[in-house]
Scaffold this motif. Structure first.
Motif, PDB file in Angstrom:
ATOM      1  N   UNK A 292       0.845  -1.038  -0.219  1.00 11.92           N
ATOM      2  CA  UNK A 292       0.233   0.037   0.205  1.00 11.92           C
ATOM      3  C   UNK A 292       0.820   1.794   0.225  1.00 11.92           C
ATOM      4  N   UNK A 293       2.241   1.316   1.212  1.00 14.74           N
ATOM      5  CA  UNK A 293       2.552   2.602   0.735  1.00 14.74           C
ATOM      6  C   UNK A 293       3.175   3.124  -0.407  1.00 14.74           C
ATOM      7  N   UNK A 294       3.688   1.306  -1.490  1.00 17.03           N
ATOM      8  CA  UNK A 294       4.083   1.313  -2.923  1.00 17.03           C
ATOM      9  C   UNK A 294       3.369   2.348  -3.655  1.00 17.03           C
ATOM     10  N   UNK A 295       2.211   1.991  -3.654  1.00 22.75           N
ATOM     11  CA  UNK A 295       1.360   2.786  -3.931  1.00 22.75           C
ATOM     12  C   UNK A 295       0.565   4.038  -3.793  1.00 22.75           C
ATOM     13  N   UNK A 296       1.081   4.393  -2.383  1.00 22.65           N
ATOM     14  CA  UNK A 296       0.850   5.702  -1.756  1.00 22.65           C
ATOM     15  C   UNK A 296       1.902   6.304  -2.808  1.00 22.65           C
ATOM     16  N   UNK A 297       3.550   6.292  -2.344  1.00 18.86           N
ATOM     17  CA  UNK A 297       4.440   7.053  -2.736  1.00 18.86           C
ATOM     18  C   UNK A 297       4.403   7.627  -4.323  1.00 18.86           C
ATOM     19  N   UNK A 298       4.669   5.854  -4.894  1.00 19.46           N
ATOM     20  CA  UNK A 298       4.643   5.956  -6.424  1.00 19.46           C
ATOM     21  C   UNK A 298       3.606   6.928  -7.154  1.00 19.46           C
ATOM     22  N   UNK A 299       2.221   6.140  -6.712  1.00 17.17           N
ATOM     23  CA  UNK A 299       1.186   6.707  -7.689  1.00 17.17           C
ATOM     24  C   UNK A 299       0.257   7.585  -6.964  1.00 17.17           C
ATOM     25  N   UNK A 300      -0.391   7.902  -6.022  1.00 21.06           N
ATOM     26  CA  UNK A 300      -0.919   9.063  -5.353  1.00 21.06           C
ATOM     27  C   UNK A 300       0.020   9.952  -5.139  1.00 21.06           C
ATOM     28  N   UNK A 301       1.357  10.112  -4.674  1.00 27.02           N
ATOM     29  CA  UNK A 301       1.917  11.325  -4.313  1.00 27.02           C
ATOM     30  C   UNK A 301       2.733  11.703  -5.374  1.00 27.02           C
TER      31      UNK A 301
END
Length: 150
Positions: A103-112
Motif C-alpha cells: 500500500x505504501x508503494x501505491x501511496x508514494x509511487x502513484x498517489x503522491x
C-alpha cells in the motif's frame, strides 16, 4: 548435473570462501529478520501511541472506515515488527507487513506521484517481508524454539 556441496548448494568458485560464508548463513538471515522487525517497530511506534491518528490518511487512500484501518495499521507495524524480530508467528506477521508495504508503494509511487524514486524503499521493504512471509523464520527464532511455524 550440477556439482554441489554436501548441503545441496552450488559449490563456491573459491571453495576456501565456503569456510567463511557458510557458517554465517543463519546469522545473516537472522540479522535481516531482526533488523527488518525492529525498523518496523520504530516506524510503528508513533502510530501505536496514537492508533487513530492515521484515520484520515488511510481514508484518503480509500480504506474506510479509518477508525478501523488506522489501529490495524498501527498494530501491524508495531506488534508485527516485534513478532518478525523475535521470529514469532513470522509468516502471518510478515504477510501483514507486506500488504501494508505494498500500500505504501501505491501511496508514494502513484498517489503522491513520486514514481519509482518515491516507492523504491517500500518496494525493498516489501520484498524483505515477502521473503519471510514465504520462508518463515529460521532456527534462531521463537517459532523454532516452539517447534511450530504457521
Amino acid at each position: 548435473m550440477t556439482d554441489t556441496a554436501a548441503n545441496n548448494r552450488p559449490r563456491a568458485i573459491l571453495p576456501a570462501l565456503e569456510k567463511i560464508y557458510l557458517p554465517l548463513d543463519t546469522f545473516a538471515e537472522t540479522l535481516l529478520r531482526v533488523v527488518a522487525g525492529l525498523l518496523l517497530v520504530t516506524h510503528g511506534y508513533g502510530k501505536i501511541l496514537n492508533p487513530f491518528g492515521a484515520a484520515g490518511m488511510v481514508e484518503g487512500l480509500g480504506f474506510y472506515p479509518g477508525v478501523f484501518w488506522s489501529p490495524l495499521l498501527s498494530a501491524t507495524e508495531f506488534f508485527g515488527g516485534i513478532f518478525i524480530a523475535i521470529g514469532f508467528l513470522t509468516r502471518p506477521a510478515a504477510f501483514a507487513a507486506t500488504i501494508v508495504l505494498l500500500v505504501t508503494v501505491y501511496f508514494h509511487g502513484i498517489v503522491q506521484g513520486q514514481g519509482l524514486g518515491g516507492a523504491e524503499k517500500s518496494i525493498l521493504w516489501a520484498a524483505i517481508t515477502l521473503f519471510f512471509a514465504i520462508r518463515g523464520a529460521n532456527s534462531q527464532s521463537v517459532d523454532a524454539k516452539l517447534g511450530r511455524q504457521f
